[in-house]
Motif scaffolding. Structure first.
Motif, PDB file in Angstrom:
ATOM      1  N   SER A   1     -24.117 -45.970   8.649  1.00  0.00           N
ATOM      2  CA  SER A   1     -25.221 -45.686   9.566  1.00  0.00           C
ATOM      3  C   SER A   1     -25.022 -46.341  10.922  1.00  0.00           C
ATOM      4  O   SER A   1     -25.750 -46.047  11.868  1.00  0.00           O
TER       5      SER A   1
ATOM      6  N   GLY B   1     -25.265 -49.612  11.007  1.00  0.00           N
ATOM      7  CA  GLY B   1     -26.011 -50.847  10.832  1.00  0.00           C
ATOM      8  C   GLY B   1     -25.123 -52.012  10.438  1.00  0.00           C
ATOM      9  O   GLY B   1     -23.920 -51.857  10.204  1.00  0.00           O
TER      10      GLY B   1
ATOM     11  N   ASP C   1     -32.776 -41.689   8.311  1.00  0.00           N
ATOM     12  CA  ASP C   1     -33.536 -42.458   9.302  1.00  0.00           C
ATOM     13  C   ASP C   1     -33.801 -41.632  10.561  1.00  0.00           C
ATOM     14  O   ASP C   1     -34.835 -41.794  11.206  1.00  0.00           O
TER      15      ASP C   1
ATOM     16  N   GLY D   1     -37.798 -46.367   0.436  1.00  0.00           N
ATOM     17  CA  GLY D   1     -36.953 -47.546   0.465  1.00  0.00           C
ATOM     18  C   GLY D   1     -36.605 -48.069  -0.915  1.00  0.00           C
ATOM     19  O   GLY D   1     -35.456 -48.403  -1.200  1.00  0.00           O
TER      20      GLY D   1
ATOM     21  N   HIS E   1     -33.780 -43.384  -1.255  1.00  0.00           N
ATOM     22  CA  HIS E   1     -32.610 -43.304  -0.373  1.00  0.00           C
ATOM     23  C   HIS E   1     -31.320 -43.578  -1.131  1.00  0.00           C
ATOM     24  O   HIS E   1     -30.257 -43.049  -0.789  1.00  0.00           O
TER      25      HIS E   1
ATOM     26  N   SER F   1     -27.707 -54.068   0.818  1.00  0.00           N
ATOM     27  CA  SER F   1     -28.764 -54.513   1.735  1.00  0.00           C
ATOM     28  C   SER F   1     -29.015 -56.005   1.599  1.00  0.00           C
ATOM     29  O   SER F   1     -29.278 -56.695   2.585  1.00  0.00           O
TER      30      SER F   1
ATOM     31  N   CYS G   1     -32.090 -50.284  13.915  1.00  0.00           N
ATOM     32  CA  CYS G   1     -33.531 -50.052  13.983  1.00  0.00           C
ATOM     33  C   CYS G   1     -33.972 -48.873  13.119  1.00  0.00           C
ATOM     34  O   CYS G   1     -33.419 -47.778  13.218  1.00  0.00           O
ATOM     35  N   TRP G   2     -34.972 -49.098  12.261  1.00  0.00           N
ATOM     36  CA  TRP G   2     -35.572 -48.012  11.486  1.00  0.00           C
ATOM     37  C   TRP G   2     -36.876 -47.544  12.129  1.00  0.00           C
ATOM     38  O   TRP G   2     -37.305 -46.411  11.928  1.00  0.00           O
ATOM     39  N   LYS G   3     -37.486 -48.410  12.918  1.00  0.00           N
ATOM     40  CA  LYS G   3     -38.809 -48.105  13.460  1.00  0.00           C
ATOM     41  C   LYS G   3     -38.753 -47.020  14.525  1.00  0.00           C
ATOM     42  O   LYS G   3     -39.672 -46.203  14.647  1.00  0.00           O
TER      43      LYS G   3
ATOM     44  N   ARG H   1     -36.866 -44.456  14.609  1.00  0.00           N
ATOM     45  CA  ARG H   1     -36.520 -43.167  14.016  1.00  0.00           C
ATOM     46  C   ARG H   1     -35.615 -42.352  14.949  1.00  0.00           C
ATOM     47  O   ARG H   1     -35.782 -41.148  15.121  1.00  0.00           O
TER      48      ARG H   1
ATOM     49  N   ASN I   1     -31.832 -48.734  19.240  1.00  0.00           N
ATOM     50  CA  ASN I   1     -32.554 -49.913  18.772  1.00  0.00           C
ATOM     51  C   ASN I   1     -33.742 -50.169  19.686  1.00  0.00           C
ATOM     52  O   ASN I   1     -33.584 -50.201  20.908  1.00  0.00           O
TER      53      ASN I   1
ATOM     54  N   LYS J   1     -36.664 -55.989  12.331  1.00  0.00           N
ATOM     55  CA  LYS J   1     -35.243 -55.868  12.015  1.00  0.00           C
ATOM     56  C   LYS J   1     -34.379 -56.042  13.257  1.00  0.00           C
ATOM     57  O   LYS J   1     -33.309 -56.657  13.193  1.00  0.00           O
TER      58      LYS J   1
END
Length: 401
Positions: free
Chosen positions: A124, A126, A155, A200, A204, A227, A282-284, A286, A290, A296
């Protein structure tokens, strides 16, 4: 729940891709059917499996949650089929409302065929996926990675094509620098009834297993970046206890990197300018960017600062790491589904490296989070459900602001 009409079609989200689709019908309300699909680059079309394997992995969590038997009109791998009860028993142990349901298939196929010498990993951009790539980038490694699997519809939502194209372009350049192939795929699983299952904590991981099984003729082994470390395992969709239960006789799935803490992963990433410049955590947001403000993002920025690499992390260059932002981070305990264990480690290292400013800020964040936890637990107590989830969610956002 029944899976039928498994078929190959021309890609619709990507005209150069091949679509593997199936119709799924339900026994419990809302009764009806949906079409689930995956799209894979066309060069893999001759390797795609139209077996029960990917649909079993993708849909078993929903069947277990609904308490419906899962019926698939196709043959399944024997190793995968033998693992079904153990997998669902783990879910039921973690989530008592889950069920152990029957899985009915057209047949259990005989094992056979050569195992591919190629390996892949999910990527990803990440911190966890970068750590896995840096550890397995070279051919002299025991498990060298050849291909990087990048998903659209996970994501980054399917509605944001521009964000995915930017991510694909950036990570495609990264893959080329390491001599790897980027293999993008898309799926609508997160837009189906499957979204009612915890994304989560369960789904996934199943999605990654399903994609692996679609490509089981291509890869002999697929790595799923961890993770958490073994020191602080929590319930999560990718887990060292369950990931191997999705392996087939042709493809082994491995949970990779759990012997290392998040800060140890950051220290390896800090040695690579390519990795630090292309981190996407960043997941927030979307999207492919970032935000630089969520927990995160702040957590990763602190780790990079402790490793002396934040100034080289250009994907965070728009954001400033301020101690007041660290203090406001909510980092609950693992038992509360949180990230405090990361801050405990980083706070200790910050003191050892004479970064008392960061240590004090993280200490304040942990203390503030500990005070909030009883209130947050009360807000989500079943007895207060009459208040309404939107009101509770608003209270939650206000408390964490």
């Amino acid at each position: 729940m029944r899976v039928s009409n498994i078929r190959l079609e021309k890609g619709r989200w990507d005209s150069t891709a091949i679509r593997v689709a199936a119709d799924v019908s339900y026994d419990t309300p809302p009764v009806g059917s949906e079409t689930y699909w995956f799209e894979i680059p066309n060069q893999h079309s001759t390797d795609l499996l139209t077996s029960a394997d990917p649909w079993y992995s993708a849909l078993l969590p929903l069947a277990s949650q609904l308490g419906e038997p899962l019926e698939i009109d196709a043959a399944i791998d024997p190793l995968l089929y033998d693992s079904r009860v153990e997998l669902m028993e783990w879910w039921r142990f973690w989530f008592p409302r889950m069920h152990v349901v029957d899985v009915e298939v057209a047949s259990v196929r005989s094992p056979g065929g050569a195992v591919s010498p190629r390996n892949a990993q999910f990527f990803s951009g990440g911190l966890d996926s970068w750590f896995t790539l840096l550890r397995h980038a070279h051919d002299d490694q025991p498990t060298p990675v050849h291909d990087l699997l990048l998903g659209w519809g996970l994501d980054i939502p399917l509605t944001d094509r521009a964000a995915f194209e930017r991510a694909k372009l950036a990570l495609g350049e990264v893959a080329a620098k390491f001599g790897k192939n980027l293999v993008p795929f898309a799926t609508n699983l997160r837009e189906t009834r499957l979204k009612s299952v915890l994304w989560g904590a369960i789904v996934h991981g199943n999605l990654m297993a399903a994609v692996t099984q679609l490509l089981s003729r291509t890869y002999g082994r697929v790595l799923i970046p961890s993770s958490d470390s073994y020191r602080n395992l929590e319930i999560w969709g990718t887990h060292p206890i369950t990931d191997h239960l999705y392996s087939t006789t042709g493809t082994r799935i491995s949970h990779e990197g759990a012997a290392y803490t998040r800060l140890q992963k950051a220290e390896l990433i800090a040695t690579s300018d390519i990795a630090t410049a292309n981190l996407r955590v960043c997941w927030k947001s979307r999207s492919d960017r970032n935000c630089g403000k969520c927990e995160k993002c702040v957590r990763t920025m602190v780790a990079l600062e402790l490793c002396g690499a934040l100034d080289r992390a250009t994907s965070f260059s728009h954001a400033e790491l301020r101690t007041k932002d660290i203090r406001r981070v909510h980092c609950p305990r693992v038992s509360e589904g949180g990230s405090r264990v990361y801050y405990v480690e980083m706070e200790r290292v910050a003191r050892e490296r004479n970064r008392r400013d960061l240590a004090r800020a993280m200490k304040a964040a942990m203390w503030r989070s500990q005070l909030r936890e009883p209130i947050l637990r009360l807000a989500y107590h079943d007895r207060l459900s009459w208040i309404g989830r939107p009101m509770i969610a608003r209270f939650h956002r206000t408390l964490l602001a």
